[in-house]
Design a protein around this motif. Structure first.
Motif, PDB file in Angstrom:
ATOM      1  N   THR A 317      45.445  46.044  44.973  1.00 33.04           N
ATOM      2  CA  THR A 317      44.505  45.323  44.123  1.00 33.04           C
ATOM      3  C   THR A 317      45.073  43.937  43.835  1.00 33.04           C
ATOM      4  OG1 THR A 317      43.738  47.357  43.076  1.00 33.04           O
ATOM      5  CG2 THR A 317      43.313  45.290  41.910  1.00 33.04           C
ATOM      6  N   GLU A 319      43.971  40.265  42.253  1.00 33.81           N
ATOM      7  CA  GLU A 319      42.989  39.484  41.515  1.00 33.81           C
ATOM      8  C   GLU A 319      43.573  38.112  41.195  1.00 33.81           C
ATOM      9  OE1 GLU A 319      41.945  41.652  38.054  1.00 33.81           O
ATOM     10  OE2 GLU A 319      41.099  43.369  39.157  1.00 33.81           O
ATOM     11  N   ASP A 321      42.949  34.375  39.579  1.00 35.55           N
ATOM     12  CA  ASP A 321      42.083  33.732  38.580  1.00 35.55           C
ATOM     13  C   ASP A 321      42.693  32.384  38.193  1.00 35.55           C
ATOM     14  OD1 ASP A 321      40.045  33.343  36.764  1.00 35.55           O
ATOM     15  OD2 ASP A 321      41.053  34.447  35.165  1.00 35.55           O
TER      16      ASP A 321
END
Length: 348
Positions: A317, A319, A321
């Motif tokens: 995973t 992510e 940002d």
């Protein structure tokens, strides 16, 4: 004070208050918020902008591992993801890094132990007490002899961590990932063997698509490839006659591999586009079991490692940002730290 003056003064106070709010908001969004802002989660690890800044500073100043200023933040995030893949997925393929392994590697980097006989250039070189910016893959500290090995290690390690601006846990995660990468490379080198499928290529590069089509037709009609390359090719990195030498087929990039796929010796590819240029390839020779030339096995292993990392990354995973403001905040501060480090180095 009459009513009109009170209105003027009241209006001025409101304006000043608004200006103060704007200034405070600017300070918050440019000074307070960015360091705390979440920019990356990979697996179970989460990083804010300040943590990415510290790692980016280390990579830029002490490893020289960033290709350009604009790529500082993105390259650091890629590195953090790669390290997490190596630490979490690597032990499924190679031996896990033990505390003894880690301790020995740290001792080597601090100049307190000799490398193992099978350790090679993939190990990070040892540097001096004040690491030179971007001078080595890593940085080390030469210990001051005290007669007590534990004290020497503790002092040298403390000095080193202070010099590079990283905490102990963070630096040891870097070293752990590097040790796993080294073991994977060793395994992939062994798997590659000493011989394999290879192709001997020639290339002609031009900037005019019409000329490229004409040259290809001349080659199909039997013109001499070497002579046309000498006369027309703009690929300065190639030999004068366009000879690229032998390459393992697995090392060809996708465009080249597709261009020469299925061609026998003497075959000429279609015209391919390479940026603003146009290229034609000729297969000079093919071999299904040719001995690899110097460096080719290491390249094959590195290519396999990169492919393995990408496969494993897809299972984690990840992510990201990172806003443009946060990226600018990181880049500006890394550049500032780099300049300070260079000034310290120049000043002795």
């Amino acid at each position: 004070m009459d009513r009109q003056q009170r209105i003027i003064y009241g209006g001025a106070a409101v304006v000043l208050a608004l200006v103060a709010v704007i200034i405070l908001a600017g300070i918050y969004f440019t000074r307070v918020l960015p360091p705390r802002a979440h920019v990356l989660t990979v697996g179970e690890q989460s990083y804010n902008a300040s943590e990415v800044l510290d790692r980016a500073s280390y990579l830029t100043i002490f490893e020289g591992g960033v290709s350009s200023v604009d790529a500082i933040a993105s390259s650091t995030i890629d590195r953090l993801v790669r390290e997490e893949v190596l630490r979490t997925r690597g032990p499924e393929v190679v031996d896990e890094v033990t505390e003894d392994d880690l301790r020995h590697e740290l001792m080597v980097r601090l100049g307190l132990a000799d490398p193992e006989p099978d350790e090679d250039a993939t190990a990070t070189p040892t540097a001096t007490a004040t690491p030179t910016p971007a001078a080595t893959e890593g940085a080390g500290v030469t210990a001051t002899a005290t007669g007590n090995p534990e004290e020497e290690f503790a002092q040298a390690y403390t000095d080193f961590l202070r010099s590079v601006g990283l905490g102990r846990a963070e630096f040891e995660t870097i070293v752990q990932a590097q040790l796993v990468a080294r073991r994977l490379l060793d395994q992939f080198v062994e798997e590659a063997g000493e011989r394999g499928e290879q192709v001997h290529l020639g290339r002609i590069r031009v900037s005019d698509p019409v000329l490229a089509d004409d040259l290809r037709q001349q080659l199909v009609d039997g013109a001499d490839f070497s002579e046309l390359a000498k006369e027309h090719s703009t690929a300065e990195e190639d030999a004068e006659d366009g000879d690229l030498g032998w390459s393992a087929t697995a090392l060809l990039d996708d465009r080249m591999a597709q261009a020469v796929e299925g061609l026998e010796a003497g075959g000429v590819s279609e015209v391919t586009t390479a940026g603003i240029s146009f290229e034609i390839f000729q297969v000079k020779e093919r071999a299904t079991d040719r001995e690899y030339e110097d460096g080719m096995v290491d390249q094959l292993a590195a290519r396999q490692l990169d492919g393995w990392v990408e496969e494993q990354r897809a299972q984690l995973t990840v992510e990201e940002d990172l806003s443009s403001d946060e990226e600018t905040w990181i880049i500006e501060r890394v550049v500032g730290r780099l300049q300070e480090a260079q000034e310290r180095s120049a000043g002795g």
